[in-house]
Design a protein around this motif. Sequence first.
Motif, short mmCIF file in Angstrom:
data_model
loop_
_atom_site.label_atom_id
_atom_site.label_comp_id
_atom_site.label_asym_id
_atom_site.label_seq_id
_atom_site.Cartn_x
_atom_site.Cartn_y
_atom_site.Cartn_z
N ILE A 56 47.80 35.96 57.98
CA ILE A 56 46.97 36.79 57.09
C ILE A 56 47.81 37.95 56.57
O ILE A 56 47.83 38.25 55.38
N MET A 99 45.75 25.64 40.47
CA MET A 99 46.58 26.53 41.28
C MET A 99 48.07 26.40 40.96
O MET A 99 48.89 27.14 41.49
N HIS A 103 52.94 40.90 51.10
CA HIS A 103 53.58 40.40 49.88
C HIS A 103 52.86 40.87 48.62
O HIS A 103 53.48 41.41 47.71
N HIS A 104 51.54 40.66 48.57
CA HIS A 104 50.83 40.96 47.32
C HIS A 104 50.41 42.42 47.22
O HIS A 104 50.36 42.99 46.14
N MET A 142 42.89 29.67 47.58
CA MET A 142 42.40 28.32 47.84
C MET A 142 42.30 28.07 49.34
O MET A 142 43.16 28.50 50.11
N ARG A 151 48.70 33.36 42.55
CA ARG A 151 48.16 32.60 43.67
C ARG A 151 48.02 33.48 44.90
O ARG A 151 48.92 34.24 45.24
N GLY A 152 46.90 33.35 45.57
CA GLY A 152 46.68 34.13 46.79
C GLY A 152 46.26 35.55 46.49
O GLY A 152 45.81 36.27 47.37
N ILE A 158 42.49 34.49 55.10
CA ILE A 158 43.75 34.50 54.33
C ILE A 158 43.43 34.53 52.84
O ILE A 158 44.00 35.32 52.07
N ALA A 164 53.10 32.28 41.14
CA ALA A 164 53.11 32.71 42.54
C ALA A 164 52.48 34.09 42.68
O ALA A 164 51.84 34.39 43.68
N GLU A 222 50.98 38.43 56.14
CA GLU A 222 52.08 38.26 55.19
C GLU A 222 51.57 38.26 53.75
O GLU A 222 52.29 38.69 52.85
N VAL A 223 50.32 37.81 53.54
CA VAL A 223 49.75 37.87 52.20
C VAL A 223 49.58 39.33 51.78
O VAL A 223 49.89 39.71 50.66
#
Lengths: 319, 315
Positions: A109, A51, A115-116, A90, A84-85, A163, A81, A111-112
């Motif tokens: 949850i 990761m 962001h992505h 993970m 990741r996610g 998440i 970054a 914010e992921v």
Amino acid sequence: MSALLRVEALSVAFGKTEVLDGVSFDIAPGEVLGIVGESGSGKSMTALAMMGLLPPGGRIASGRIVFEDVEVSRLPERELAKMRGARMAMIFQEPMASLNPVLTVGEQIAEVLRHHRGMDRRSAHNEAVSLLKLVEVAAAERRVDEYPHQLSGGMRQRAMIAIALACRPRLLVADEPTTALDATVQAGILDLLRGLRQEFGMAVLLITHDLGVVADICERVVVMYAGRVAETGDAGAIFAEPGHPYTQALLAAIPRLEGPIGTLPAIAGVVPSPADFPPGCRFAPRCPHAIPACEAAAPVLRALAGGTQAACIRAEHAA
Amino acid sequence: MLRYALRRILAALPVLLLVSLMSFAIVWIVPGDVAAEMAGPTATAEELARLRERLGLNRPWHEQLVGWYWALAQGDLGESILLRQGVGAAILERLPVTLSLTFLALGIALVAGTALGVVAAVRAGKGADRAAMGAALVGFSVPDFWLGLVFVYVFAVQLAWLPTGGYVPFGQDPIGWARGMVLPAATLALAQIGLFARMTRAAMLEVLRQDYVRTARAKGMPGWVVIGKHALRNALIPVVTVAGIACGVLLGGTVVIESVFSLPGVGRLIVGAIQRRDYPVIQGGLLLTATIFVCVNLAVDLLYAWLDPRIRHGR
């Protein structure tokens, strides 16, 4: 079929101390791979290296990690970054400590998603509710606005999974996801992981010291000992004909319901700490089959008749 | 949350009651004859009797107590002997100076101290950390009256950027108010910047080790979100506690700063009153200071609950 993730001869060091030494394995898309071993065997360190989350002071000394044909072990933090996610997610052992106590579950949850996936606040919140429903949290509409301390241990781990699933990752790394939970809750979480993996076709890397969990869900197994791979193979072969004395000892230590009640054979001694790994085979000091040659050189993985690959020169004698 | 707030407010009431009782009791606690001390050595017996009459000192104590609370309930703090003015009016006139000074300093200390502490924690053990902590130690150790004089000399006398002192009401001229307040507030804040920086650094180091910070990174959150949102919100909880205490220290510090920068604030009023044994003003000042302190701690408690949901839910 090309592997989703390849770990090639990975070595991780803190200063001059090597905690991982030449670890290699791969995961195919949609596959469930188990990494087993006692505490201190390097399971979690392997996952953190994948990761890009090694603790301060840790670095990849040699080897490569290739995920979706990108060498992630050489990516700068910014690129890592982004991955990741989103592509690789993970979950951790302690669901209480792993959730932020001052933010609502929904926010953690959402914010992921913002962001992505670039969602706005409202749709991210709605998607967070859907994700909580997906991981089978009851009363998701209410739970989404609650804080971690208002949730039970099992629900917290479900929230962590929500998440992790937010961006539909190709690979889920689960580091002892059920260790801190009650047995009945454990079974529920494993069922959930199995179902989600089928639904989304994502690969799962399951790290555990519990061979029962491995038998339950994993297709292939990597057994680690003291920072090295001891044995690897299909779960069926590992359980039927374990080649490495360490794997055999781990299997013998599983409590069984049938048969007479007796003392459980434990493996004498503990995993040495990275600063004083012995020369040659690191399991030799604890191994009933060890001969002087075991301490002469580090054994390499080799194919055995039983269908597994083991790093042991005495495997034929140990069977 | 509302129930928590009500509980905190109710808990503050006994403190206020106790403080008002102590303010009342000052006249009884000080050794000697209050009236004689106030009137001075040259006062005649007739003047003394008149003063006693005015202060109500010739009445029995329980009557005086009832009178004190009756007047308080009506917002009457008595009459200053020297200023020939109501104590309430005298304080209200000077309160804006002291409050702007205190809260401006608190704001400066909180923002600068927290920022310094976060940088130090993120760069722990490196040059930036050592520089920030060194600066914090210096800020801590320098006496404020000396720093104030240095500031006046450099920024007001030599560079002539800012006035040497004096107060312009905000309503009259906001820019003049700010120009006048910058130096005294910065002087007052400096020691507290060091305090907040050290507190924040310690709290951040603790929080950055937590699993949820690793989770935030595992989610792919950019560094500033991990630090500024996931870590800082948790680290601020102990810092806010200190802010309540710091506010009391700042309020006390205004006494010196008001003198150095010749600001007409409550601090100077109280100092003058103590020197000249103007008891009604001392009583009013004590009451006011304690009330502000209680209010600030109430605000801290509420802020606390806002930051930490576990407190809000009584766990």
